[in-house]
Each structure stands twice: as structure tokens, then as C-alpha cells.
Design an enzyme around this catalytic site. Structure first.
Site, PDB file in Angstrom:
ATOM      1  N   PHE A   1       0.866  -1.175   0.000  1.00 63.53           N
ATOM      2  CA  PHE A   1       0.000   0.000   0.000  1.00 63.53           C
ATOM      3  C   PHE A   1       0.903   1.225   0.000  1.00 63.53           C
ATOM      4  CE2 PHE A   1      -4.400   1.209   1.962  1.00 63.53           C
ATOM      5  CZ  PHE A   1      -4.726   1.831   0.765  1.00 63.53           C
TER       6      PHE A   1
ATOM      7  N   TYR B   1       5.729  -4.249  24.622  1.00 62.31           N
ATOM      8  CA  TYR B   1       5.682  -5.094  23.432  1.00 62.31           C
ATOM      9  C   TYR B   1       5.010  -6.447  23.696  1.00 62.31           C
ATOM     10  CZ  TYR B   1       6.316  -6.482  18.703  1.00 62.31           C
ATOM     11  OH  TYR B   1       6.018  -6.866  17.417  1.00 62.31           O
TER      12      TYR B   1
END
Ligand code: NAI
Ligand code: NA
Length: 399
Positions: free
Chosen positions: A74, A236
Site C-alpha cells: 500500500f 511489546y
């Protein structure tokens, strides 16, 4: 147009076409220097193929084992005095180099989460390749519109239980400061992050490709995950993004079931922490990476995205005896050097000490910054960044 770096926070708003082309050439040269990947893939679909681990996977397949590649991404071409995105220029350069080397390479630009782009990709594979023997899933995105429900999900980078306070660095200025990140307010934050970065879309792709008969006997598919050190766990691996990675890893059995009659296999590869557009957006992580780079470079074991992906292909996915080395949870580990006890002990000691005053000396913040600008085609020797770049840069297979 004269293109210089223009940054806003952790984002670089401009990209340089000739610099991006140099970046791609360097990666191709590296893969070629490592020799042919024996028994490597021949027809490859890379989803998320324009930057980071995805473009490095595409280059490893094409220039490591002569693979035909279709890349989905994209990105934006240049328009009205605005340069195109780095991934656009990377893909233009990649296709040009691949075609010159006599390799098939075509690309599809659009939303990989959508049914429409899946359909276009399926048509292209049918028409040109017949089948693929490897599907690399390397998407990283902050949002996903769900193709079945139409719901727009936005991912968040937050801890789950408690506020998390630790050091972070503004890598442009080198200022180290404390940051506190508030935890998710509700379970929707978690569900949205899992919807964007979890395994569902990977499974949708494999289901659609299988249903269309486009997966070859013995086809493999691989998606990328991260674990990292305890100091980044709250933001994370134990945070919202970690829940998405748990989901991605947990999708492997379902994909294996889809592939079983073809004797195909799905893998998750846990990769090293590296400077990419995605990782620079995560608080705390850039400081960890700049300390990690310092330690790994001193030990002579530093790798970038291309070294990681070439090694993944040559030493994990496509070995001489066909055996794939896995950890006790069934994952490929090319974060093995990052996670080595001696490396982690040294990084942890440096972490304690790190501050604005000593950062240049004890970390590789310079290397971090340089790699960040490299992602956008800047800071390459031999490129005149004051010169006009008027040429229209096309991805040959698009329009
Ligand atoms: P990146 O930001 O460099 O690459 C993302 C890719 O996805 C680009 O090709 C982009 O065009 C494409 N993309 C994004 N949204 C899209 C959409 N809607 N439709 C089509 N294409 C789209 O990211 P990076 O770092 O290479 O990440 C790839 C994977 O590797 C992710 O799963 C990430 O979590 C994982 N990973 C990253 C690590 C790191 O330190 N950077 C470490 C370990 C794993
Ligand atoms: Na990628």
C-alpha cells in the site's frame, strides 16, 4: 523537485527515488554475495512487499533463488510536488532490477486486507504463475477495515494492566527521557489490535489462495513475529501488540490444517529488532535498538533486514536436508543472536546507565538515525541530494 528529508516525529514525510534505488541495489548485492539459496522458492507471493522485512524477503527470493515474485503493498506514487513513498520507490527499483536480471516481478498496490485486492492478486497468479510455492506475510499497519464486517479497527501500542514507565529516546535529538504509557482502557483496545495485527487476515489469504487452487504441492507460508527482552515486555510482548503476536502465532495450526492435503507448512519466524517504519513508532524500542546495535556491532554479529531474511531463507526455510529448526513453541528463531545471553546482559547493563549525556558514547544512536534515513532513501553516498529529481518513477507493472 529537490527532495530533502522532512520529518514529523518518528515519521519521515519525504523519500528519495535514487536513494531508495541505491538501498535496493545494496540489498540485492548482499544476497548475490551469499550465493544461491539451494532448493529455494521459485514462485513467491509477498504480502507487505515494499519496505522492511517484506522487501528484504522479496529480494532474498528473487536474487537468492531466481524466484518469480508478486508483491502486494500500500504505497503512493509522487503527486503534485510531493515525492512518492519509500515503498513505492523501493518497488520501482526492485522491479527494474528484477526485470533486468530476467526475473518475473509484478506488483499490486492497494489494501491487502480487502477482498478486492485478494481477488486481483488471485487473478494475477492464475494468469501469470499458475501457482505459488511460498507466501510471505509481512504486513504492518496501524488500521484494518474488516472485509466481512466493514468495521474499521485501529491498533494501539499500550500496556495491558498497569501504566508503564521507562526510558525512551527521541532519536532525532538524542534526548533520553522517562515516558509513562497508560494501559488500555478497555478490552476493545486489545481486540482492535488483534484484529489489525493478529493472524486472521493471514488465514483469509491462505484460505482464498487454497480455494482458488493456487498453492503448489508442499507450499510454505511464513509470517513475522517479535519477542525481545524483558525490558520491553510491558510495551511489546505483554502489551496489546504482543496479544496480536500471540494471535498470529496461534493461527499456525489453522493454516497448517488448510495446507495439510498439499503437504504444505505454515511458520512464524521471530525476527530481530530492527529499524523500520513500524518499529520507530513504538516508544522505548528505539533506545533498546540503539543499544542493541552497539553491542551486536562490537561483537561482529549485527544484521539488518536483508541479512535476517537471507539467513531465514538459506538456513531455516530452505535447508539442504529439508529440516526446519524450530523452538519449543514451534517457531523459527532468527532473533537467536539478539537474544544471546551475553548480548542481552550487556544491553541490560547499558540500559541502566543510558542518559542524554552518555548516549552518543554508549549507544549506536548515530547508526539508528542513519538507518532511519536510509529507509527513505537518504544518507547514501554518491547521491546528490541537492539535484533536481524530475523523472517520473513508475513501478513498471503498475499502469
Ligand atoms: P514495514 O512498515 O517496513 O512494512 C510494512 C509493509 O506492509 C509495507 O510493505 C506496507 O506497504 C505494507 N502494508 C501496510 N498496510 C497495508 C495494507 N493495508 N495493504 C497492503 N500493504 C500494506 O514493517 P516491518 O517492520 O517490515 O514489519 C513486517 C512484519 O515484521 C510485522 O509483522 C512486524 O511486526 C514484524 N517484525 C518487525 C520487527 C522490527 O523490529 N521491525 C521485528 C520482528 C518482527
Ligand atoms: Na515489510
Amino acid at each position: 523537485m529537490i527532495i530533502q528529508p522532512r520529518t514529523r516525529g518518528f515519521i519521515c514525510l519525504t523519500s528519495h527515488p535514487q536513494g531508495a534505488a541505491q538501498n535496493i541495489k545494496n540489498q540485492i548485492e548482499y544476497v548475490k554475495s551469499k550465493g544461491e539459496i539451494a532448493n529455494g522458492p521459485k514462485k513467491v507471493l509477498v504480502i507487505g512487499a515494499s519496505t522492511g522485512f517484506g522487501i528484504a524477503s522479496r529480494i532474498s527470493a528473487a536474487f537468492g533463488s531466481g524466484a518469480a515474485t508478486i508483491g502486494v503493498f500500500f504505497e503512493k506514487p509522487a503527486a503534485e510536488g510531493k515525492p512518492g513513498t519509500a515503498g513505492w520507490y523501493n518497488s520501482a527499483a526492485f522491479e527494474k532490477e528484477a526485470h533486468e536480471a530476467g526475473l518475473y516481478a509484478k506488483s499490486i498496490n492497494g489494501d491487502a486486507f480487502s477482498d478486492d485486492i485478494k481477488k486481483q492478486t488471485i487473478e494475477l497468479i492464475k494468469k501469470d504463475l499458475g501457482q505459488v510455492d511460498l507466501v510471505v506475510y509481512s504486513l504492518a499497519s496501524p488500521r484494518r477495515t474488516h472485509p466481512k464486517t466493514g468495521v474499521a479497527h485501529a491498533s494501539v501500542l499500550k500496556p495491558i494492566q498497569e501504566p508503564f514507565t521507562d526510558k525512551t529516546v527521541d532519536f532525532h535529538t538524542g534526548v533520553v527521557s522517562d515516558i509513562t504509557i497508560q494501559p488500555v482502557e478497555n478490552s476493545e483496545d486489545i481486540a482492535n489490535t488483534v484484529a489489525v495485527m493478529g493472524g486472521e487476515d493471514w488465514k483469509f489469504w491462505i484460505e482464498d489462495l487454497k480455494a482458488a487452487g493456487l498453492l503448489a504441492e508442499g507450499a510454505k507460508t511464513v509470517a513475522y513475529s517479535y519477542i525481545g527482552p524483558e525490558l520491553t515486555y510491558p510495551i511489546y510482548r505483554n502489551g496489546t501488540i504482543g496479544r496480536a503476536k500471540d494471535d498470529l502465532e496461534g493461527t499456525v495450526p489453522a493454516i497448517n490444517a488448510i495446507l495439510s492435503d498439499l503437504h504444505g507448512v505454515a511458520y512464524v519466524s521471530v525476527n530481530k529488532a530492527l529499524v523500520t517504519q513500524s518499529s520507530s513508532a513504538i516508544p522505548v524500542v528505539p533506545l533498546y535498538i540503539s543499544l542493541l546495535y552497539k553491542v551486536m556491532k562490537e561483537k561482529g554479529i549485527h544484521e539488518g533486514t536483508i541479512e535476517q531474511m537471507q539467513r531465514l531463507f538459506a538456513e531455516r526455510l530452505y535447508t539442504a536436508d529439508g529440516k526446519v529448526l524450530l523452538d519449543d513453541k514451534g517457531r523459527i528463531r532468527v532473533d537467536d543472536l539478539e537474544m544471546r545471553a551475553d548480548v542481552q546482559a550487556e544491553v541490560a547493563a547499558l540500559w541502566e546507565k543510558a542518559n542524554t549525556e552518555n548516549l552518543t558514547e554508549i549507544s549506536d544512536i548515530e547508526g539508528y538515525r542513519n538507518e532511519f534515513f536510509n529507509l527513505f532513501g537518504f544518507n547514501f553516498d554518491g547521491i546528490d541530494y541537492n539535484a533536481d529529481t524530475n523523472e517520473v518513477v513508475a513501478v513498471p507493472s503498475i499502469e
